[in-house]
Design an enzyme around this catalytic site. Structure first.
Site, PDB file in Angstrom:
ATOM      1  N   ARG A 161     -42.536  19.099  44.166  1.00  0.00           N
ATOM      2  CA  ARG A 161     -41.611  20.182  44.486  1.00  0.00           C
ATOM      3  C   ARG A 161     -42.287  21.489  44.925  1.00  0.00           C
ATOM      4  O   ARG A 161     -41.841  22.117  45.873  1.00  0.00           O
ATOM      5  CB  ARG A 161     -40.660  20.424  43.298  1.00  0.00           C
ATOM      6  CG  ARG A 161     -39.702  19.273  43.053  1.00  0.00           C
ATOM      7  CD  ARG A 161     -38.891  18.936  44.308  1.00  0.00           C
ATOM      8  NE  ARG A 161     -38.003  17.803  44.127  1.00  0.00           N
ATOM      9  CZ  ARG A 161     -38.211  16.595  44.642  1.00  0.00           C
ATOM     10  NH1 ARG A 161     -39.300  16.370  45.357  1.00  0.00           N
ATOM     11  NH2 ARG A 161     -37.350  15.627  44.461  1.00  0.00           N
ATOM     12  N   ASP A 205     -27.493  12.981  49.197  1.00  0.00           N
ATOM     13  CA  ASP A 205     -27.176  14.396  48.985  1.00  0.00           C
ATOM     14  C   ASP A 205     -27.449  15.235  50.223  1.00  0.00           C
ATOM     15  O   ASP A 205     -26.596  16.024  50.667  1.00  0.00           O
ATOM     16  CB  ASP A 205     -27.973  14.944  47.794  1.00  0.00           C
ATOM     17  CG  ASP A 205     -27.595  14.264  46.486  1.00  0.00           C
ATOM     18  OD1 ASP A 205     -26.445  13.814  46.380  1.00  0.00           O
ATOM     19  OD2 ASP A 205     -28.449  14.173  45.594  1.00  0.00           O
ATOM     20  N   SER A 230     -29.897   7.076  41.971  1.00  0.00           N
ATOM     21  CA  SER A 230     -30.527   8.205  42.642  1.00  0.00           C
ATOM     22  C   SER A 230     -32.030   8.011  42.550  1.00  0.00           C
ATOM     23  O   SER A 230     -32.587   7.895  41.457  1.00  0.00           O
ATOM     24  CB  SER A 230     -30.121   9.521  41.966  1.00  0.00           C
ATOM     25  OG  SER A 230     -30.833  10.604  42.538  1.00  0.00           O
ATOM     26  N   ASP A 265     -35.028  19.858  39.463  1.00  0.00           N
ATOM     27  CA  ASP A 265     -35.621  20.186  40.753  1.00  0.00           C
ATOM     28  C   ASP A 265     -35.068  21.459  41.373  1.00  0.00           C
ATOM     29  O   ASP A 265     -35.767  22.140  42.123  1.00  0.00           O
ATOM     30  CB  ASP A 265     -35.444  19.015  41.719  1.00  0.00           C
ATOM     31  CG  ASP A 265     -36.367  17.861  41.378  1.00  0.00           C
ATOM     32  OD1 ASP A 265     -37.394  18.108  40.722  1.00  0.00           O
ATOM     33  OD2 ASP A 265     -36.069  16.721  41.758  1.00  0.00           O
TER      34      ASP A 265
END
Length: 416
Positions: free
Chosen positions: A96, A15, A178, A125
């Site tokens: 995060r 990504d 992923s 996220d």
């Protein structure tokens, strides 16, 4: 005239790799600063740096915050015994807010007005990063390409990367999982996992952990010493957070500890399925739970269980910088004053078994709890206690008996 700048949360994965050329195509006047926050993902940082520069970034910042991640984020969750929906140890959710903090610091030092990220419009996220950024600097603007571009799948993202000659380092349409890794865990999503009728091929998926079948046919014992809820020694050796979790990951990974196949309820309203590997974290939280059972008084332990569940929800739901979470931290820290001692665990074929513990603050007293009569407890005292404890239930039962008797008397009086 100086160009405006954007700080991109960069990992070098699929990504974020395609975001750099996409930003150059769609934001011609932006300087792209790739910021890679190392929370223990075991990537080759020189390779990450070179990949970002070759993709078009004007500058790359590498932030190594592994120990800070463990000691200031993961350990707070360990003290809380925070587990989301009974299984997920919040590996991504802890990372995060720290990543967001470093992105904001980089934006400030570089004079950037924008922060960009590679989170999809379906994931948790995006909410975690943007909520944390808003809490730290509400004036920073967000660029979220997955909510803007025409790419609608990982297959299309791979096609776009190939059209820009970006090396994907083994990511193919056949191996399309992923993955998100840090020192606490690695998650796997996508591919065949999106079909809940499918059994996962763990031999193909797992990275940190052996399958149970490949785990050794012998047990291994570990001793973890805690001081006020924080693990400080492993098998007698003093370790910082990064060293502690790294060592337990190797031990736990060898014995197949901490693999979860989880169908979870996402913050954004949908259910998703993922495989999570959290070997070291699973060992730590189990050891911490055992020690708390030894030293916490009953009501504090029961109330803390409720707080721990709510704490996990707050962290999962992007509320790391909330006032409620800070208040929970204060309560949890107050419960950890006596959570000091050593726990011994037996690891075998994916299981964590209790093998003994010691603490100067233990509330368990063998002379009281033993079936043998001790000096501190007279078993005859239980008679009066049971009488008082059962009194409300006796009164309730007597009331019901009296009502039945009265009903019978009324019935016969009518007949008369």
């Amino acid at each position: 005239m100086n160009k405006e700048k954007v700080v991109l949360a960069y990992s070098g994965g699929l990504d974020t790799s395609i975001i750099i050329p996409w930003l150059k195509e769609n934001y011609n006047d932006l300087d792209i600063i790739a910021c890679c926050v190392n929370v223990g993902q075991e990537d080759d940082m020189d390779l990450v740096r070179n990949k970002a520069l070759s993709s078009g970034a004007s500058k790359v910042c590498i932030e190594n915050v592994v120990n800070e991640f463990v000691e200031e984020y993961v350990y707070k969750g360990i003290k809380a015994n925070a587990v989301y929906e009974g299984k997920y140890l919040l590996g991504t959710a802890y990372a995060r807010p720290l990543i967001a903090k470093k992105l904001v610091e980089t934006a400030h030092s570089e004079g950037a007005e924008y922060i960009a990220h590679g989170c999809t419009g379906k994931g948790n996220d995006q909410v975690r990063l943007e909520t944390a950024i808003a809490a730290l600097d509400p004036e920073i603007k967000i660029i979220a390409p997955w909510r803007m571009w025409n790419i609608s799948s990982r297959e299309e993202a791979i096609d776009y990367a190939q059209s820009k000659n970006i090396d994907l380092h083994g990511i193919t349409k056949e191996k399309i999982y992923s993955r998100d890794q840090n020192i606490l865990h690695i998650s796997h999503e996508g591919g065949m996992l999106e079909n809940p009728a499918s059994e996962p091929d763990l031999d193909e998926i797992l990275v940190m952990t052996n399958t149970v079948e490949k785990a050794p046919d012998f047990a291994e014992y570990v001793k973890i010493e805690f001081k006020e809820g924080i693990p400080v020694k492993l098998n007698g050796k003093k370790l910082n957070g990064e060293e502690m979790l790294g060592a337990l990951n190797k031990i736990g990974g060898t014995h197949g500890i901490g693999v979860m196949d989880l169908l979870e309820n996402r913050l954004v309203g949908m259910k998703s399925r993922g495989i999570y590997e959290t070997p070291g974290g699973t060992i730590l939280i189990e050891a911490h739970k055992y020690l708390e059972s030894f030293v916490l008084e009953k009501e504090a332990a029961h109330f803390k269980d409720m707080i721990g569940q709510k704490y996990a929800e707050l962290v999962y739901n992007a509320m790391w910088f909330s006032g409620l979470k800070n208040a929970f931290d204060a309560f949890i820290d107050s419960t950890q004053k006596n959570v000091t001692g050593t726990v011994k665990l037996k690891l075998y074929k994916g299981t964590v078994k209790f093998a003994g513990m010691t603490s100067d603050h233990a509330l368990y007293n063998e002379s009281i709890s033993s079936f043998s009569t001790g000096d501190l407890y007279d078993q005859k005292d239980a008679t009066g206690f049971i009488h008082l404890y059962s009194l409300p239930y006796k009164i309730q039962a007597l009331n019901e008996l009296n009502l039945k008797k009265n009903a019978v008397q009324v019935k016969y009086s009518f007949k008369e």
